[in-house]
Scaffold this motif. Structure first.
Motif, mmCIF file in Angstrom:
data_model
loop_
_atom_site.group_PDB
_atom_site.id
_atom_site.type_symbol
_atom_site.label_atom_id
_atom_site.label_comp_id
_atom_site.label_asym_id
_atom_site.label_seq_id
_atom_site.Cartn_x
_atom_site.Cartn_y
_atom_site.Cartn_z
ATOM 1 N N ASN A 174 0.851 -1.189 0.000
ATOM 2 C CA ASN A 174 0.000 0.000 0.000
ATOM 3 C C ASN A 174 0.887 1.239 0.000
ATOM 4 O OD1 ASN A 174 -1.916 1.966 0.320
ATOM 5 N ND2 ASN A 174 -2.482 1.392 2.405
ATOM 6 N N GLU A 175 0.941 1.925 -1.144
ATOM 7 C CA GLU A 175 1.762 3.130 -1.228
ATOM 8 C C GLU A 175 0.932 4.404 -1.160
ATOM 9 O OE1 GLU A 175 4.550 2.832 -4.519
ATOM 10 O OE2 GLU A 175 5.905 1.861 -3.093
ATOM 11 N N GLY A 176 -0.370 4.269 -1.070
ATOM 12 C CA GLY A 176 -1.232 5.406 -0.777
ATOM 13 C C GLY A 176 -1.515 6.345 -1.926
ATOM 14 N N ASP A 177 -0.496 6.730 -2.681
ATOM 15 C CA ASP A 177 -0.655 7.783 -3.686
ATOM 16 C C ASP A 177 -0.743 7.251 -5.102
ATOM 17 O OD1 ASP A 177 1.903 6.868 -3.734
ATOM 18 O OD2 ASP A 177 2.870 8.839 -3.875
ATOM 19 N N TYR A 178 -1.011 5.963 -5.261
ATOM 20 C CA TYR A 178 -1.125 5.380 -6.601
ATOM 21 C C TYR A 178 -2.601 5.316 -6.964
ATOM 22 C CZ TYR A 178 0.099 2.463 -10.595
ATOM 23 O OH TYR A 178 0.293 1.968 -11.874
ATOM 24 N N HIS A 179 -3.035 6.162 -7.892
ATOM 25 C CA HIS A 179 -4.468 6.342 -8.138
ATOM 26 C C HIS A 179 -4.949 5.721 -9.451
ATOM 27 C CE1 HIS A 179 -4.549 8.953 -4.682
ATOM 28 N NE2 HIS A 179 -3.634 9.748 -5.210
ATOM 29 N N GLN A 180 -4.063 5.163 -10.239
ATOM 30 C CA GLN A 180 -4.488 4.557 -11.498
ATOM 31 C C GLN A 180 -5.087 3.172 -11.273
ATOM 32 O OE1 GLN A 180 -1.311 4.560 -14.362
ATOM 33 N NE2 GLN A 180 -0.639 6.597 -13.818
ATOM 34 N N THR A 181 -5.935 2.759 -12.211
ATOM 35 C CA THR A 181 -6.431 1.383 -12.190
ATOM 36 C C THR A 181 -5.289 0.443 -12.522
ATOM 37 O OG1 THR A 181 -8.658 2.046 -12.857
ATOM 38 C CG2 THR A 181 -8.033 -0.244 -13.256
ATOM 39 N N ILE A 182 -5.099 -0.571 -11.700
ATOM 40 C CA ILE A 182 -4.030 -1.543 -11.923
ATOM 41 C C ILE A 182 -4.594 -2.667 -12.786
ATOM 42 C CG2 ILE A 182 -2.406 -3.129 -10.816
ATOM 43 C CD1 ILE A 182 -2.535 -1.330 -8.335
ATOM 44 N N VAL A 183 -4.196 -2.681 -14.043
ATOM 45 C CA VAL A 183 -4.666 -3.688 -14.986
ATOM 46 C C VAL A 183 -3.650 -4.822 -15.034
ATOM 47 C CG1 VAL A 183 -5.349 -4.165 -17.360
ATOM 48 C CG2 VAL A 183 -5.842 -1.925 -16.336
ATOM 49 N N VAL A 184 -4.078 -6.011 -14.624
ATOM 50 C CA VAL A 184 -3.217 -7.200 -14.632
ATOM 51 C C VAL A 184 -3.626 -8.024 -15.841
ATOM 52 C CG1 VAL A 184 -2.381 -9.146 -13.274
ATOM 53 C CG2 VAL A 184 -3.205 -7.082 -12.118
ATOM 54 N N ARG A 185 -2.791 -8.037 -16.849
ATOM 55 C CA ARG A 185 -3.222 -8.468 -18.173
ATOM 56 C C ARG A 185 -3.230 -9.982 -18.403
ATOM 57 N NH1 ARG A 185 -3.886 -4.025 -21.045
ATOM 58 N NH2 ARG A 185 -2.853 -2.117 -20.338
ATOM 59 N N ASN A 186 -2.254 -10.705 -17.879
ATOM 60 C CA ASN A 186 -2.111 -12.110 -18.265
ATOM 61 C C ASN A 186 -2.095 -13.106 -17.109
ATOM 62 O OD1 ASN A 186 -1.801 -12.158 -21.273
ATOM 63 N ND2 ASN A 186 -0.165 -10.712 -20.796
ATOM 64 N N LEU A 187 -2.151 -12.637 -15.877
ATOM 65 C CA LEU A 187 -2.095 -13.547 -14.748
ATOM 66 C C LEU A 187 -3.306 -14.487 -14.752
ATOM 67 C CD1 LEU A 187 -0.474 -14.244 -12.155
ATOM 68 C CD2 LEU A 187 -2.057 -12.748 -10.919
ATOM 69 N N LYS A 188 -3.026 -15.796 -14.763
ATOM 70 C CA LYS A 188 -4.087 -16.800 -14.786
ATOM 71 C C LYS A 188 -4.199 -17.573 -13.478
ATOM 72 C CE LYS A 188 -4.188 -17.641 -19.782
ATOM 73 N NZ LYS A 188 -4.109 -18.685 -20.852
ATOM 74 N N CYS A 189 -3.058 -17.789 -12.828
ATOM 75 C CA CYS A 189 -3.058 -18.602 -11.605
ATOM 76 C C CYS A 189 -2.341 -17.873 -10.489
ATOM 77 C CB CYS A 189 -2.388 -19.947 -11.884
ATOM 78 S SG CYS A 189 -2.267 -21.017 -10.434
ATOM 79 N N LEU A 190 -3.011 -17.721 -9.358
ATOM 80 C CA LEU A 190 -2.435 -17.094 -8.161
ATOM 81 C C LEU A 190 -2.576 -18.071 -7.009
ATOM 82 C CD1 LEU A 190 -1.336 -14.653 -6.533
ATOM 83 C CD2 LEU A 190 -3.719 -13.934 -6.246
ATOM 84 N N GLN A 191 -1.444 -18.412 -6.377
ATOM 85 C CA GLN A 191 -1.463 -19.353 -5.259
ATOM 86 C C GLN A 191 -0.801 -18.741 -4.040
ATOM 87 O OE1 GLN A 191 -0.353 -23.359 -6.215
ATOM 88 N NE2 GLN A 191 0.052 -23.932 -4.103
ATOM 89 N N LEU A 192 -1.541 -18.695 -2.943
ATOM 90 C CA LEU A 192 -1.065 -18.157 -1.670
ATOM 91 C C LEU A 192 -1.178 -19.262 -0.632
ATOM 92 C CD1 LEU A 192 -3.047 -14.790 -1.834
ATOM 93 C CD2 LEU A 192 -0.693 -15.190 -2.596
ATOM 94 N N SER A 193 -0.033 -19.708 -0.110
ATOM 95 C CA SER A 193 -0.036 -20.886 0.763
ATOM 96 C C SER A 193 0.822 -20.663 2.007
ATOM 97 C CB SER A 193 0.498 -22.115 0.006
ATOM 98 O OG SER A 193 -0.220 -22.373 -1.172
ATOM 99 N N ASN A 194 0.275 -21.054 3.143
ATOM 100 C CA ASN A 194 1.021 -21.042 4.414
ATOM 101 C C ASN A 194 1.635 -19.671 4.705
ATOM 102 O OD1 ASN A 194 0.653 -23.938 4.941
ATOM 103 N ND2 ASN A 194 2.039 -24.228 3.214
ATOM 104 N N LEU A 195 0.804 -18.651 4.617
ATOM 105 C CA LEU A 195 1.231 -17.276 4.913
ATOM 106 C C LEU A 195 0.509 -16.834 6.181
ATOM 107 C CD1 LEU A 195 1.007 -15.904 1.254
ATOM 108 C CD2 LEU A 195 3.038 -16.752 2.429
ATOM 109 N N GLU A 196 1.130 -17.053 7.311
ATOM 110 C CA GLU A 196 0.441 -16.914 8.590
ATOM 111 C C GLU A 196 0.129 -15.480 8.978
ATOM 112 O OE1 GLU A 196 3.871 -17.083 11.937
ATOM 113 O OE2 GLU A 196 3.618 -18.947 10.816
ATOM 114 N N SER A 197 0.800 -14.488 8.363
ATOM 115 C CA SER A 197 0.558 -13.084 8.706
ATOM 116 C C SER A 197 -0.198 -12.320 7.614
ATOM 117 C CB SER A 197 1.894 -12.376 8.985
ATOM 118 O OG SER A 197 2.583 -12.982 10.053
#
Length: 331
Positions: A174-197
């Motif tokens: 979170n940088e606070g001052d980034y106001h543009q829409t973040i377009v993520v063009r090609n990401l198909k798979c997102l895996q988040l595992s064993n992240l306790e915090s």
């Protein structure tokens, strides 16, 4: 020259001058093991001799005393795959005038394991433009992975996996001052595992548009309460899985809503259809008040317990009550 040598592992390298200049002409895959002394400070001068290098791995390498290349020493090979395992004194993959930074722009695959000093990838917006696969695991000091600008510039990224990083609280900072829409063009798979915090993918109120995201895996992230605080679009999302190996533990629907439901069930449910809302877990009350959709889609709820809810302004709206068709008891 060894004419057919394409893969090479070097350990305890201390004297680069012992090799002829054209000795490694055809090597495509190189592993450098730092060994007991952590590796040579002149390693990046040495790498200029590998004209056809495609894959590079640093294992147990200490970057503290690495000497940067200056003057006319040749250009590095366009490396496609980089793996960093148990590297020391490496806080950022990219920083100004860093030697690693010079080889990042052509990378397609970046794998980082057990790099305990790593804080994040760094702040360059052009370094990862060709990256298709990013895997990060077991980095004890990492608190976030990338800035919003860097993440948006990963225009070729298809797969991202982050696991076993005990201090990471957010993937995109979170940088606070980034106001543009973040377009993520090609990401198909997102895996988040064993992240306790981990509490969210991004805590900032940014607008995310994931054009191609099809699969999200969230497993063993006990503090994950919401995916993103801002507007979120995932038009191609097919499933959110709680287990990468179990196809039965998956859900379809709005990503933020599913993440909130998983958190509610994890914290407040004492059995199938039995939910407890209390001030002990103020996050549940916040979800109950701000995101009624997350509650409405828990259609199996049969019993809800309200206990010490001093901050709760109301229990139900009429639409919520009418949607919970299996509800038979309120305490």
């Amino acid at each position: 020259v060894i004419p057919n040598l394409e893969q090479l592992e070097l350990r305890h390298l201390s004297d680069e001058g012992q090799f002829p200049l054209n000795f490694f002409h055809h090597v495509k895959v190189l592993k450098v093991n730092g060994g007991f002394h952590g590796g040579s400070p002149f390693i990046f001068f040495f790498l200029r001799r590998f004209y056809n290098l495609k894959s590079l791995e640093f294992d147990n390498f200490d970057f503290k005393h690495v000497v940067p290349c200056k003057g006319d020493v040749g250009t590095p090979s366009p490396i496609k795959n980089l793996q960093l395992t148990s590297s020391k004194n490496l806080k950022h993959i990219w920083k100004k005038d860093s030697e690693l930074g010079h080889i990042l722009s052509n990378l397609q695959t970046l794998t980082i394991k057990n790099c305990d000093d790593l804080i994040n990838l760094g702040a360059s917006s052009v370094s990862f433009q060709n990256l298709t696969t990013l895997e990060v695991s077991c980095c004890k000091m990492m608190t976030n992975l990338v800035t919003p600008l860097v993440f948006e510039k990963m225009v070729q990224l298809i797969t991202m996996r982050v696991s076993d990083c005990t201090k990471i609280t957010e993937i995109v900072a979170n940088e606070g001052d980034y106001h543009q829409t973040i377009v993520v063009r090609n990401l198909k798979c997102l895996q988040l595992s064993n992240l306790e915090s981990l509490t969210s993918f991004c805590p900032g109120s940014y607008t995310f548009n994931f054009l191609c995201l099809e699969e999200v895996v969230v497993e063993e992230c006990p503090k994950l309460k919401i995916f993103s605080e801002g507007v979120l679009s995932t038009p191609q999302l097919q499933s959110v899985k709680q287990d990468s190996l179990n196809m039965n533990r998956c859900r379809a629907g709005d990503l933020n809503t599913i993440i909130q439901q998983l958190y509610m069930e994890k914290v407040g449910c004492h059995g199938l259809g039995d939910l407890t809302i209390s001030d002990t877990f103020p996050e549940l009350i916040e979800i109950w008040q701000k995101s009624p959709r997350a509650v409405l889609e828990l259609t199996y709820l049969g019993k809800i317990n309200f206990y010490k809810c001093s901050s709760l302004k109301y229990i139900f709206t009429s639409s919520m009550l009418l949607s919970l068709k299996q509800l038979w008891r309120i305490e």
